[in-house]
Design an enzyme around this catalytic site. Structure first.
Site, mmCIF file in Angstrom:
data_model
loop_
_atom_site.group_PDB
_atom_site.id
_atom_site.type_symbol
_atom_site.label_atom_id
_atom_site.label_comp_id
_atom_site.label_asym_id
_atom_site.label_seq_id
_atom_site.Cartn_x
_atom_site.Cartn_y
_atom_site.Cartn_z
ATOM 1 N N CYS A 238 -9.709 -7.668 0.799
ATOM 2 C CA CYS A 238 -8.745 -8.233 -0.145
ATOM 3 C C CYS A 238 -7.944 -9.279 0.626
ATOM 4 C CB CYS A 238 -7.841 -7.114 -0.671
ATOM 5 S SG CYS A 238 -6.243 -7.633 -1.297
ATOM 6 N N CYS A 241 -4.381 -8.601 1.463
ATOM 7 C CA CYS A 241 -4.354 -7.401 2.311
ATOM 8 C C CYS A 241 -4.710 -7.772 3.747
ATOM 9 C CB CYS A 241 -5.330 -6.357 1.786
ATOM 10 S SG CYS A 241 -4.976 -5.736 0.141
#
Length: 316
Positions: A238, A241
């Protein structure tokens, strides 16, 4: 905003929270067990939903919950865990109380909905639980609104999530996302206070055992350490992330011994993420030295902003 979206967690809680948007009913009359201790007071952080205001009681062996005509037993929890994907059954067995909340939530809402219908004289559209719940959808949703200023503010703080897209190009998507976030917050508040609307009793002995099992994880251990904690829930691959990863590593080294800095991989810790209400990733949750949540942020969070929050918590 491909990474900052609703998590596809295969748990009843996600299905339930995504569809049970109800208006609060009137508080129920005090129960005979109103002097019994609350779950939330005896075991802070254990309840994450409808059992927050449940009362700890001495129930018959094997009975875990009583609320009006609703009775749930240990077998109900065991059967529900057995239906879950094999790879998360071990997690669920350590979080039996969490599972009890997820089983009880829809049933308690139906019970409250039927009681409200009887009180007001309104006829419910169906005897099917899901349709009874759906009948009550809308009241909170209609009140949720997102301003242009909120959309612009989110865009400014999360530009890395949208790439090269302009505000006009992603305005509608951001608005829809923020509306869902507000709706989820309203839903969570309704569910959390359900025990204030209808008396709920849970087995004191069983909850004591479950509380010990549920705390056997890195987040709850950090919260019990006596130090402030920052927990980042995310997943590899991600984009925002992955952008958080070096920041977390820097903060972990910088504040070693003064604050806990943790990363939770939500694909591996699905139940833990669900327990902490993680619907989108990444999300950063801040706990003070007493383990109380004081702030959370969704999306990429710059290091200087994190440092400000840590400083507010006494971390220098």
């Amino acid at each position: 905003m491909k990474c900052c979206r609703t998590l596809a967690v295969t748990l009843l809680v996600i299905v339930f929270l995504g569809s049970c948007l109800l208006a609060a009913g009137k508080p129920a009359a005090p129960a005979a067990s109103e002097k019994a201790p609350l779950v939330s007071a005896t075991y802070p952080g254990l309840a994450s939903g409808c059992l927050t205001y449940a009362r700890l009681s001495d129930l018959p062996k094997g009975t875990l919950l009583k609320a009006g005509d609703l009775v749930l037993a240990e077998k109900d929890v065991a059967d529900e865990i057995a239906k879950a994907p094999q790879d998360i059954q071990a997690q669920l067995k350590k979080n039996g109380f969490f599972m009890l909340e997820q089983i009880a939530g829809p049933k308690l809402i139906v019970q409250v909905a039927k009681a409200d219908a009887a009180r007001t004289g309104k006829e419910l559209p169906s005897t099917v639980d899901r349709l009874v719940i759906d009948y009550h959808l809308g009241s909170l949703a209609e009140k949720v609104d997102v301003t242009d200023a909120e959309v612009a503010d989110f865009y400014a703080k999360n530009k890395d999530m949208v790439g090269d897209a302009t505000l006009d190009q992603v305005k509608a998507e951001i608005r829809n996302y923020l509306v869902r976030e507000k709706q989820q917050a309203a839903i969570a508040k309704y569910i959390e206070t359900l025990g204030q609307r209808t008396p709920i009793e849970v087995s004191a002995a069983w909850v004591k055992e479950q509380a010990a099992l549920a705390k056997d994880n890195l987040v709850d251990k950090a919260r019990a350490s006596g130090r402030p904690s920052l927990v980042d829930f995310g997943a590899s691959g991600c984009r925002p992330c992955d952008m958080m990863a070096p920041i977390l590593e820097t903060l972990k080294k910088k504040h070693e011994g003064k604050a806990n800095v943790l990363f939770v991989q939500v694909r591996e810790e699905q139940v833990l993420a669900a327990r902490y209400g993680v619907q989108s990733i990444p999300v950063q949750v801040f706990f003070d030295k007493d383990g109380k949540e004081v702030f959370r942020h969704v999306g990429f969070f710059p290091q200087d902003e994190i440092e400000k929050k840590l400083a507010e918590m006494g971390v220098k």
